[in-house]
Design a protein around this motif. Structure first.
Motif, mmCIF file in Angstrom:
data_model
loop_
_atom_site.group_PDB
_atom_site.id
_atom_site.type_symbol
_atom_site.label_atom_id
_atom_site.label_comp_id
_atom_site.label_asym_id
_atom_site.label_seq_id
_atom_site.Cartn_x
_atom_site.Cartn_y
_atom_site.Cartn_z
ATOM 1 N N LEU A 417 46.824 26.877 27.081
ATOM 2 C CA LEU A 417 46.918 26.815 28.539
ATOM 3 C C LEU A 417 47.591 28.058 29.125
ATOM 4 C CD1 LEU A 417 47.824 23.059 29.155
ATOM 5 C CD2 LEU A 417 45.665 24.212 29.658
ATOM 6 N N ILE A 418 48.545 28.635 28.377
ATOM 7 C CA ILE A 418 49.226 29.831 28.876
ATOM 8 C C ILE A 418 48.234 30.979 29.054
ATOM 9 C CG2 ILE A 418 50.837 31.653 28.160
ATOM 10 C CD1 ILE A 418 52.148 29.229 29.433
ATOM 11 N N VAL A 419 47.222 31.051 28.193
ATOM 12 C CA VAL A 419 46.166 32.057 28.349
ATOM 13 C C VAL A 419 45.154 31.617 29.396
ATOM 14 C CG1 VAL A 419 44.221 33.158 27.164
ATOM 15 C CG2 VAL A 419 46.426 32.984 26.033
ATOM 16 N N TRP A 420 44.876 30.318 29.431
ATOM 17 C CA TRP A 420 43.854 29.793 30.329
ATOM 18 C C TRP A 420 44.259 29.922 31.798
ATOM 19 C CZ3 TRP A 420 43.463 25.145 33.368
ATOM 20 C CH2 TRP A 420 42.158 24.798 33.747
ATOM 21 N N PHE A 421 45.536 29.729 32.104
ATOM 22 C CA PHE A 421 45.994 29.815 33.498
ATOM 23 C C PHE A 421 45.697 31.189 34.118
ATOM 24 C CE2 PHE A 421 49.015 26.199 32.550
ATOM 25 C CZ PHE A 421 48.437 25.325 33.450
ATOM 26 N N PRO A 422 46.140 32.317 33.523
ATOM 27 C CA PRO A 422 45.826 33.622 34.126
ATOM 28 C C PRO A 422 44.327 33.909 34.172
ATOM 29 C CG PRO A 422 47.584 33.844 32.504
ATOM 30 C CD PRO A 422 47.024 32.475 32.353
ATOM 31 N N ASP A 423 43.603 33.463 33.128
ATOM 32 C CA ASP A 423 42.157 33.693 33.132
ATOM 33 C C ASP A 423 41.485 32.918 34.257
ATOM 34 O OD1 ASP A 423 42.367 35.369 31.019
ATOM 35 O OD2 ASP A 423 41.582 33.980 29.512
ATOM 36 N N MET A 424 41.936 31.702 34.504
ATOM 37 C CA MET A 424 41.360 30.922 35.597
ATOM 38 C C MET A 424 41.701 31.532 36.947
ATOM 39 S SD MET A 424 39.369 28.409 34.998
ATOM 40 C CE MET A 424 39.481 27.635 36.618
ATOM 41 N N ILE A 425 42.918 32.010 37.095
ATOM 42 C CA ILE A 425 43.304 32.657 38.355
ATOM 43 C C ILE A 425 42.476 33.912 38.571
ATOM 44 C CG2 ILE A 425 45.201 33.878 39.500
ATOM 45 C CD1 ILE A 425 47.106 31.862 38.181
ATOM 46 N N ARG A 426 42.273 34.691 37.481
ATOM 47 C CA ARG A 426 41.447 35.898 37.591
ATOM 48 C C ARG A 426 40.001 35.536 37.934
ATOM 49 N NH1 ARG A 426 42.848 37.766 33.099
ATOM 50 N NH2 ARG A 426 44.571 39.070 33.787
ATOM 51 N N LEU A 650 43.981 29.475 17.642
ATOM 52 C CA LEU A 650 42.885 28.558 17.972
ATOM 53 C C LEU A 650 42.878 28.226 19.465
ATOM 54 C CD1 LEU A 650 42.748 25.954 15.052
ATOM 55 C CD2 LEU A 650 41.179 27.829 15.532
ATOM 56 N N GLY A 651 44.064 27.957 20.012
ATOM 57 C CA GLY A 651 44.141 27.619 21.434
ATOM 58 C C GLY A 651 43.646 28.743 22.319
ATOM 59 N N ASN A 652 44.055 29.981 22.015
ATOM 60 C CA ASN A 652 43.591 31.128 22.798
ATOM 61 C C ASN A 652 42.080 31.260 22.744
ATOM 62 O OD1 ASN A 652 46.198 31.746 23.450
ATOM 63 N ND2 ASN A 652 46.366 33.532 22.135
ATOM 64 N N SER A 653 41.513 31.115 21.544
ATOM 65 C CA SER A 653 40.066 31.303 21.378
ATOM 66 C C SER A 653 39.274 30.196 22.069
ATOM 67 C CB SER A 653 39.719 31.336 19.883
ATOM 68 O OG SER A 653 40.454 32.334 19.213
ATOM 69 N N ILE A 654 39.701 28.958 21.871
ATOM 70 C CA ILE A 654 38.943 27.823 22.412
ATOM 71 C C ILE A 654 39.040 27.766 23.929
ATOM 72 C CG2 ILE A 654 38.804 25.306 22.476
ATOM 73 C CD1 ILE A 654 39.786 25.322 19.544
ATOM 74 N N PHE A 655 40.249 27.850 24.459
ATOM 75 C CA PHE A 655 40.441 27.669 25.900
ATOM 76 C C PHE A 655 39.811 28.818 26.690
ATOM 77 C CE2 PHE A 655 42.995 24.476 24.290
ATOM 78 C CZ PHE A 655 43.622 23.722 25.252
ATOM 79 N N ALA A 656 39.936 30.049 26.170
ATOM 80 C CA ALA A 656 39.380 31.197 26.905
ATOM 81 C C ALA A 656 37.864 31.122 27.006
ATOM 82 C CB ALA A 656 39.804 32.501 26.229
ATOM 83 N N SER A 657 37.217 30.491 26.022
ATOM 84 C CA SER A 657 35.743 30.434 26.029
ATOM 85 C C SER A 657 35.192 29.511 27.113
ATOM 86 C CB SER A 657 35.238 29.975 24.658
ATOM 87 O OG SER A 657 35.686 28.659 24.375
ATOM 88 N N PHE A 658 36.041 28.655 27.691
ATOM 89 C CA PHE A 658 35.564 27.724 28.720
ATOM 90 C C PHE A 658 35.888 28.185 30.139
ATOM 91 C CE2 PHE A 658 35.716 24.937 25.001
ATOM 92 C CZ PHE A 658 34.492 24.291 25.111
ATOM 93 N N VAL A 659 36.508 29.360 30.276
ATOM 94 C CA VAL A 659 36.825 29.865 31.614
ATOM 95 C C VAL A 659 35.526 30.135 32.370
ATOM 96 C CG1 VAL A 659 37.844 31.772 32.912
ATOM 97 C CG2 VAL A 659 39.025 30.846 30.915
ATOM 98 N N GLY A 660 35.420 29.592 33.575
ATOM 99 C CA GLY A 660 34.216 29.786 34.380
ATOM 100 C C GLY A 660 33.085 28.851 34.031
ATOM 101 N N ILE A 661 33.258 28.042 32.979
ATOM 102 C CA ILE A 661 32.206 27.108 32.573
ATOM 103 C C ILE A 661 32.587 25.686 32.989
ATOM 104 C CG2 ILE A 661 30.938 26.148 30.611
ATOM 105 C CD1 ILE A 661 31.371 28.807 29.170
ATOM 106 N N THR A 662 33.736 25.229 32.489
ATOM 107 C CA THR A 662 34.208 23.892 32.845
ATOM 108 C C THR A 662 35.719 23.804 32.625
ATOM 109 O OG1 THR A 662 34.024 21.518 32.368
ATOM 110 C CG2 THR A 662 33.731 23.042 30.525
ATOM 111 N N LYS A 663 36.354 22.952 33.416
ATOM 112 C CA LYS A 663 37.790 22.695 33.230
ATOM 113 C C LYS A 663 38.033 21.439 32.409
ATOM 114 C CE LYS A 663 39.065 22.543 37.539
ATOM 115 N NZ LYS A 663 39.963 22.471 38.727
#
Length: 693
Positions: A417-426, A650-663
Motif C-alpha cells: 500500500l505504501i507504494v500503491w498510494f503514491p502511484d494512485m495519486i500520480r 511481492l507487495g510492491n510488484s502485485i499492488f503496482a500492477s493494478f494501478v489504473g486498472i482496479t482498486k
C-alpha cells in the motif's frame, strides 16, 4: 527468614562452589574473596563470641555461608571430563546455566539502573535505524529523475525499485546470523560501513548497471542493521523498561522517512545543484540527495565506535571479565548522572553458561593463511546455519512459523500500500492532466518561429511549411497525420513527444533529442539529422513532484501518534493485544480506500493507515526480541525480517500492477492479509513478564 533467603540464593549459586551469590542492592561494597580465605575472617559484630553460638552475618542477606558451600562440594561426586560426557548432557547443563544467568542478569541490569548510558546508546542506535528508514525512501524519490538521467526503461525502473529490498532481505539473514557469533557491535559496524560506502559511491556512478549494484550492496548493509539494533539495545534494558523503550527507538524509522522526504523536497527539484564534466559525466541534484541521505548512517557509524559490546553476548561466549567491566561502566555512568557517584557496583561474579567449543582452529604453523581463514569462515557460517535450523526445532517451531506468517502478511499489505498510494495519486494527477489537453485540428502555419514551450497538446492534420523550431521544449505533445516541409529544428528537447503518421520533407534536425523511436509510421523524405543530443536529460521540472514528497512526508509524520501510544501502552496491555488490535484496525482502514476518489482523500486514508499500523510493527519488533535466547536472538530476528522484505517485494510488484486498472484487488488483498495475520498473532505467547533468556 534466613532459610528462605539461603534457598533463594541457591538459584544463583555457581555449580562448582565458587559463585558467592548476588549481593543485595543496598549501595555497600561486599568483596568477592574466595571462600577459602573467608574462614579466617570474623566480623566486628560476632568478635569475642564462641564459634558455636556465632550468627553468620550474611544469613539474612541471602548470601550462602562458606561452610555450606564446602559441605556441598564434599558431597558432590567427582566431575567427569567434558570430552567424555554426552553432548546432550552438556547442552542440558548449558541450558540450566542460561536460565540462572537470565534471572541474575535481570537483577544486575536493575541495579545498574536506566539513565544516561541507555539514552546515549538510544540515540546512537536510533541513527542506525534512521538510516534504514531513509534507505526505503531513497530510490522511490530519485526514480523520476534517475530514469531521465540514465535513460531507464519501465523494466529497469521496476528492478531499481526492488533491488534495495532484495539486498535488505539477504543482509538481514546473513548479518543477523553473524551477530550471534561475532558480536552485536562488530557486526553493526560492518553493516553500517557497507551501507555508507556503497550509498556514497552510488551517488557518483553514471551507468545504470553499476548504480544498481551499489544500491544492492548498500541495501545488504542496512538490512543487516535492523535485527542487530533491536537485539543490541534490548540487552541493556530491564524487563520493566524493555517494551516501552524499544517502541521509542522505533520512532527513528519515522524520523528517517521525514528526513528523506524533506531532503527530497528541498534538493531534487533544484536541477542546477550539480555540475558536469564534459558531455559524459553529469552530477545532478538527485545525486546530491543520495549523498545527503548517507549522513545518518555515517554519523551512527562514528558514534558506535565509542559504545561497548553487549555484556549479555559476552557472557554467552564465556567472556566474564569483559562483561563485568562493561556492566560496571553502565552502573557508574548512570549513578554519576543521578548524582550518586559513591554508589558501588556490588556484583562480584556473574554466571556464565557452559561453553561447548565447536570451533576447529588450525595452528598458525599449519597450512597457509587463506586455508586458515577458509576454515574460520566456513565454520562460522556452519554455526550460523545451525542457529537458523535451531529456530525450527520443536521448542521454537510453532512460534517461528506463526511469527513468520504475521511478519509476512504485515509486510505484504504495508509495503504494497505504501507504494500503491503514491502511484494512485500520480495516476489521478495524470487523469486530470490529460483531461486538460488542447487539440488543434487542420492548422496551417508557415514562416513562423517557435521558441517557446508546447505542452499537453495534440495537433492533427496540420501543415507546417518553412517553420523554425529553435531552443524550445515539447512536453506531452503529439503530431498526428501532419506535414512538415522545409522546416528547421535546432536545440529542441522533448518529453513524451511523438510524431505519428506524419510526412516530413526536406527538414533539418540539429542538436535535438528527437530520436528515431519518436517517429511512428512516419515518411522521412530528404530530411537530415545532425549532431543529436547524447544520453538523457533532465529536461522538465515536474509540477506535481512536490505533492509526491508531501505525501511521503505526511505518511511518515502520521505514525507519530501511533508510536507514542504504542510506547506508553506496550507494557500495560501487552505485545499480543497490540499486534492483533493494530492489524485489525488497519484492515478496517483499508476498506475505506474504496471511497478515495480524489488526491486529498487518498492522502488522508494513507495517513490513517500508517498511523494505525505502526503499533503492530513496534510490538512485532519487541516480541521477536523476547521470544528467542541471546545466542539465537539476532539470527531469528534476521530470518523474520528477511521474510518481511520478501513480502515487501511481492507487495510492491502485485499492488503496482493494478494501478489504473482496479482498486478492488489491492484493497481486498491488503485487508484480508491484515485480518488473517492479526487473528493468528493472538495465538502467540505473551512475553512482557519474561526475562531475556
Amino acid at each position: 527468614g534466613g532459610r528462605e533467603a539461603n534457598q533463594v540464593s541457591d538459584d544463583y549459586r555457581y555449580q562448582d562452589g565458587n559463585y558467592e551469590g548476588y549481593a543485595p542492592n543496598d549501595g555497600y561494597y561486599r568483596g568477592g574473596d574466595d571462600p577459602a580465605h573467608e574462614e579466617d575472617a570474623q566480623s566486628d559484630v560476632t568478635e569475642g563470641h564462641d564459634e558455636d553460638d556465632e550468627v553468620y552475618e550474611g544469613e539474612y542477606q541471602g548470601i550462602p555461608h562458606p561452610d555450606d558451600i564446602k559441605e556441598k562440594q564434599k558431597k558432590r561426586a567427582p566431575a567427569v571430563a567434558d570430552e567424555y560426557r554426552d553432548r546432550a548432557d552438556l547442552m542440558a547443563e548449558r541450558m540450566e546455566d542460561e536460565e540462572q544467568l537470565a534471572h541474575q542478569y535481570e537483577n544486575i541490569i536493575e541495579e545498574c539502573g536506566h539513565g544516561r548510558f541507555q539514552w546515549t546508546l538510544f540515540f546512537v542506535l536510533g541513527l542506525a535505524l534512521m538510516a534504514d528508514g531513509v534507505e526505503v525512501f531513497v530510490v522511490g524519490f530519485v526514480l523520476p529523475s534517475a530514469e531521465k538521467d540514465m535513460c531507464l526503461s519501465s523494466s529497469n525502473k521496476g528492478m531499481l525499485g526492488l533491488i534495495v529490498y532484495l539486498g535488505m532481505m539477504v543482509g538481514a539473514v546473513v548479518l543477523g546470523g553473524l551477530a550471534d557469533k561475532l558480536g552485536r557491535k562488530k557486526c553493526l559496524i560492518i553493516s553500517l560501513a557497507i551501507n555508507a560506502a556503497f550509498a556514497f559511491l552510488s551517488s557518483f556512478v553514471q551507468g545504470y548497471g553499476f548504480f544498481l549494484f551499489c544500491r544492492l550492496i548498500s541495501g545488504l548493509g542496512i538490512g543487516g542493521s535492523l535485527p542487530i539494533v533491536f537485539a543490541y539495545f534490548s540487552e541493556f534494558l530491564s524487563r520493566e523498561k524493555r517494551g516501552e523503550h524499544l517502541s521509542w527507538l522505533c520512532m527513528f524509522w519515522m524520523i528517517g522517512g521525514i528526513f528523506a522526504s524533506a531532503m527530497a523536497w528541498s534538493i531534487i527539484p533544484h536541477y542546477g545543484w550539480g555540475f558536469s564534466m564534459g558531455t559524459k559525466y553529469h552530477f545532478h541534484s538527485w545525486r546530491v540527495f543520495v549523498l545527503v541521505c548517507s549522513l545518518p548512517c555515517i554519523a551512527s557509524l562514528v558514534a558506535l565506535k565509542f559504545m561497548p559490546e553487549s555484556p549479555r553476548f559476552l557472557l554467552e561466549i564465556g567472556k566474564h571479565d569483559e562483561a563485568w567491566m562493561i556492566l560496571k561502566q553502565v552502573h557508574d555512568t548512570n549513578m554519576r548522572a543521578k548524582g550518586e557517584p559513591e554508589r558501588v557496583f556490588t556484583v562480584s561474579y556473574i554466571k556464565t553458561p557452559k561453553q561447548i567449543d565447536e570451533f576447529i582452529e588450525i595452528q598458525s604453523s599449519t597450512g597457509t593463511w587463506y586455508q586458515r581463514w577458509l576454515v574460520r569462515i566456513t565454520t562460522t557460517f556452519k554455526q550460523v546455519w545451525d542457529n537458523v535450523l535451531y529456530c525450527l526445532t520443536a521448542q521454537y517451531r510453532m512460534n517461528t512459523l506463526m511469527l513468520a506468517v504475521v511478519w509476512f502478511t504485515m509486510a505484504l499489505s504495508y509495503y504494497g500500500l505504501i507504494v500503491w498510494f503514491p502511484d494512485m495519486i500520480r495516476y489521478l494527477q495524470e487523469e486530470a492532466y490529460e483531461s486538460r489537453v488542447k487539440i488543434f485540428d487542420e492548422e496551417e502555419v508557415s514562416h513562423f518561429t517557435f521558441n517557446f514551450t508546447l505542452e499537453n497538446q495534440i495537433h492533427r492534420n496540420g501543415e507546417y511549411r518553412n517553420d523554425k523550431f529553435i531552443g524550445m521544449k515539447f512536453k506531452e505533445v503529439r503530431f498526428e497525420d501532419s506535414l512538415f516541409e522545409e522546416c528547421y529544428f535546432e536545440d529542441v528537447t522533448s518529453s513524451e513527444t511523438f510524431f505519428e503518421n506524419c510526412t516530413i520533407i526536406s527538414t533539418v534536425f540539429y542538436n535535438t533529442d528527437l530520436y528515431e523511436h519518436k517517429f511512428i509510421n512516419c515518411r522521412l523524405i530528404n530530411s537530415t539529422f545532425l549532431k543529436e543530443k547524447e544520453g538523457c536529460h533532465l529536461d522538465f521540472e515536474e509540477d506535481n513532484d512536490f505533492l509526491i514528497y508531501l505525501v511521503s512526508f505526511l505518511g511518515s509524520l502520521s505514525v507519530l501518534p501511533g508510536n507514542i501510544i504504542s510506547a506508553l501502552l506496550m507494557d500495560k496491555i501487552g505485545r499480543i493485544k497490540m499486534i492483533g488490535g493494530s492489524m485489525l484496525i488497519s484492515a478496517v482502514c483499508c476498506f475505506f480506500l474504496f471511497f478515495g476518489n480524489s488526491e486529498s482523500a487518498m492522502i488522508g486514508w494513507q495517513c490513517l493507515f500508517c498511523g494505525a499500523s505502526i503499533a503492530a510493527w513496534n510490538a512485532l519488533d519487541v516480541i521477536t526480541v523476547e521470544l528467542y535466547p541471546t545466542d539465537k536472538r539476532a539470527t531469528a530476528f534476521g530470518i523474520l525480517n528477511g521474510l518481511c522484505k520478501f513480502g515487501a517485494i511481492l507487495g510492491n510488484s502485485i499492488f503496482a500492477s493494478f494501478v489504473g486498472i482496479t482498486k478492488v484487488v489491492p484493497i481486498l488483498l491488503a485487508s484480508s492479509a491484515l485480518v488473517g495475520g492479526g487473528l493468528l498473532a493472538l495465538r502467540l505467547p505473551e512475553t512482557r513478564e519474561q526475562v531475556l533468556m
